[in-house]
Enzyme design. Sequence first.
Site, PDB file in Angstrom:
ATOM      1  N   ARG A  91       0.719  -1.221   0.113  1.00 49.91           N
ATOM      2  CA  ARG A  91       0.035   0.107   0.087  1.00 49.91           C
ATOM      3  C   ARG A  91       0.888   1.172  -0.026  1.00 49.91           C
ATOM      4  O   ARG A  91       0.553   2.292  -0.391  1.00 49.91           O
ATOM      5  CB  ARG A  91      -0.924  -0.007   1.132  1.00 49.91           C
ATOM      6  CG  ARG A  91      -1.984   1.076   1.433  1.00 49.91           C
ATOM      7  CD  ARG A  91      -3.128   1.062   2.040  1.00 49.91           C
ATOM      8  NE  ARG A  91      -2.855   0.419   3.340  1.00 49.91           N
ATOM      9  CZ  ARG A  91      -2.266   1.133   4.502  1.00 49.91           C
ATOM     10  NH1 ARG A  91      -2.271   2.144   4.395  1.00 49.91           N
ATOM     11  NH2 ARG A  91      -2.013   0.400   5.725  1.00 49.91           N
TER      12      ARG A  91
ATOM     13  N   TYR B 146     -18.056  15.406 -15.780  1.00 52.10           N
ATOM     14  CA  TYR B 146     -18.559  14.103 -15.837  1.00 52.10           C
ATOM     15  C   TYR B 146     -19.583  13.912 -14.854  1.00 52.10           C
ATOM     16  O   TYR B 146     -19.535  14.491 -13.723  1.00 52.10           O
ATOM     17  CB  TYR B 146     -17.375  13.231 -15.575  1.00 52.10           C
ATOM     18  CG  TYR B 146     -17.595  11.691 -15.531  1.00 52.10           C
ATOM     19  CD1 TYR B 146     -18.273  10.860 -16.051  1.00 52.10           C
ATOM     20  CD2 TYR B 146     -17.018  11.282 -14.067  1.00 52.10           C
ATOM     21  CE1 TYR B 146     -18.818   9.606 -15.870  1.00 52.10           C
ATOM     22  CE2 TYR B 146     -17.470  10.031 -13.702  1.00 52.10           C
ATOM     23  CZ  TYR B 146     -18.146   9.022 -14.469  1.00 52.10           C
ATOM     24  OH  TYR B 146     -18.740   7.957 -14.167  1.00 52.10           O
TER      25      TYR B 146
ATOM     26  N   ASP C  81      -8.923  17.365 -15.614  1.00 51.25           N
ATOM     27  CA  ASP C  81      -9.373  16.022 -15.695  1.00 51.25           C
ATOM     28  C   ASP C  81      -9.357  15.802 -17.311  1.00 51.25           C
ATOM     29  O   ASP C  81     -10.240  16.366 -17.964  1.00 51.25           O
ATOM     30  CB  ASP C  81     -11.044  15.657 -15.219  1.00 51.25           C
ATOM     31  CG  ASP C  81     -11.137  14.225 -15.555  1.00 51.25           C
ATOM     32  OD1 ASP C  81     -10.706  13.570 -16.626  1.00 51.25           O
ATOM     33  OD2 ASP C  81     -12.390  13.730 -15.302  1.00 51.25           O
TER      34      ASP C  81
ATOM     35  N   LYS D 141      -9.711   4.496 -19.214  1.00 49.64           N
ATOM     36  CA  LYS D 141     -10.013   4.944 -20.533  1.00 49.64           C
ATOM     37  C   LYS D 141      -9.153   4.917 -21.630  1.00 49.64           C
ATOM     38  O   LYS D 141      -8.228   3.867 -21.730  1.00 49.64           O
ATOM     39  CB  LYS D 141     -10.572   6.320 -20.819  1.00 49.64           C
ATOM     40  CG  LYS D 141     -11.634   6.899 -19.711  1.00 49.64           C
ATOM     41  CD  LYS D 141     -13.042   5.759 -19.878  1.00 49.64           C
ATOM     42  CE  LYS D 141     -14.325   6.224 -19.105  1.00 49.64           C
ATOM     43  NZ  LYS D 141     -14.150   6.138 -17.794  1.00 49.64           N
TER      44      LYS D 141
HETATM   45  N1  PLP Z   1     -13.524  11.641 -15.602  1.00 50.19           N
HETATM   46  C1  PLP Z   1     -14.237  11.532 -16.924  1.00 50.19           C
HETATM   47  C2  PLP Z   1     -14.033  12.443 -17.788  1.00 50.19           C
HETATM   48  C3  PLP Z   1     -14.871  10.102 -16.815  1.00 50.19           C
HETATM   49  O1  PLP Z   1     -15.590   9.979 -18.167  1.00 50.19           O
HETATM   50  C4  PLP Z   1     -14.838   9.185 -15.993  1.00 50.19           C
HETATM   51  C5  PLP Z   1     -15.523   8.064 -16.237  1.00 50.19           C
HETATM   52  O2  PLP Z   1     -16.453   7.726 -17.117  1.00 50.19           O
HETATM   53  C6  PLP Z   1     -14.150   9.280 -14.756  1.00 50.19           C
HETATM   54  C7  PLP Z   1     -13.560  10.529 -14.696  1.00 50.19           C
HETATM   55  C8  PLP Z   1     -14.217   8.371 -13.638  1.00 50.19           C
HETATM   56  O3  PLP Z   1     -13.323   7.438 -14.164  1.00 50.19           O
HETATM   57  P1  PLP Z   1     -13.224   5.794 -13.217  1.00 50.19           P
HETATM   58  O4  PLP Z   1     -14.566   5.306 -13.946  1.00 50.19           O
HETATM   59  O5  PLP Z   1     -11.976   5.308 -13.754  1.00 50.19           O
HETATM   60  O6  PLP Z   1     -13.477   5.999 -12.004  1.00 50.19           O
END
Ligand code: PLP
Length: 401
Positions: free
Chosen positions: A63, A117, A190, A215
């Site tokens: 960890r 998101y 992000d 992604k």
């Molecule tokens: N940020 C964006 C722009 C996303 O599209 C997503 C998920 O679709 C996330 C963050 C969250 O990612 P995770 O599903 O890996 O937690």
Amino acid sequence: MAGAGGGLHFDTLAAHAGAPSDTVGGAHPTVQPIVTASSFWYESADTLDRVLGGEEPGYVYARYANPTVRALEEAVAALEQAAGAVAFASGMAAIQAAVGLFAQRPGDTLFVSEDCYGGTYTLVASILAEQGLRVRFVDLFDLPQLEFRLAAEHPKALLFEVLTNPLQRVVDATAVVEAAHRAGAGVVIDATFSPPPIFQGLRLGADVVVHSATKYLGGHGDVTAGVAACGDPARAAELHTAGKLTGAVLGPHEAYLVLRGIRTLGLRVERQSATALSLAHALCADARIERVYYPGLPGDPGHAGAGRLFRGGAAGGVLSFAIRGADRERVLRTLERFRLVRPAPTLGDCLSLVLYPVIASHRGLTPEQRAQRGIHDNILRFSAGLEDPRDLLADLDRALG
Ligand code: PLP
């Protein structure tokens, strides 16, 4: 990206960054081994003492640090030209940790783009707001209003995405970062939709760049992971401590998969952007389509912004389109007619994926909130994979009926 990471170009870095430094039986493995041990020991108790005390680098407990995860973090730091990067169990965990660097005490104000998101929206509006953060949603396309609110409300941080979901509007990230910094706010971008082959937020001045590595970075639809990269090494160390103490760390198997995905990141994003552009052109010429949302298109409102922000003007692999005259029922039936493209709620995979925001990413919004954001009932989001674009077009043609 000549000059990045000691003069290497992006694809070279992606192929080599995070290469294993440890030997196995005296030999150098060419790929990072998956180290599954949850703890480590030393012949010398003095060494153990120094490693536990942080006086000497080393591994003691998974960890705290793990060689496979460390290799991924080094690779991400190289690609983002960061002082350091930290891997997390998911994109959401990375976002929460990154925001916590700046805003975590009751009363701290956090600005979040209103186009963020859906999961981020819910995280900040529920858990973070309930913990006492003053969460405020802001419109990044109204810069004078943003500047006014920054000066009036003194947020500790601003969190935003450069390409909005699902309409792929392009935020003027340079101006937004500058405005936030003038007001003393930390900036977290992000960049999940705009991965490092096309965009590097730290070079623009952002303090932290986060990705859902689920992604594009992972890229093969087989891992859940997040990463956060920082320009300042002290912040990277703070993030590492946050991961260690909250336990939101990434496991070594997942780290390996993301690292392997990174090896082909540049090639994939280049191909996915080219496919998205060719599909966008074809859909524009299709009478069944009312509107295409893709900043790679010369007529798109975000085209000039994409040209300024993204390397080579590539606009990423995601586009959206509105089906002329379609209501929710017709869109649902359209989803069922795809044979190749999968109606799965993610993006950045080798497989092309289609998502209906009304029932997926933006389900939590009221119809009025969606309408206000231009997310109409006839809009589908499409994430280009690595298939031959001709087969994708044929599948789109079939699905549109
Ligand atoms: N940020 C964006 C722009 C996303 O599209 C997503 C998920 O679709 C996330 C963050 C969250 O990612 P995770 O599903 O890996 O937690």
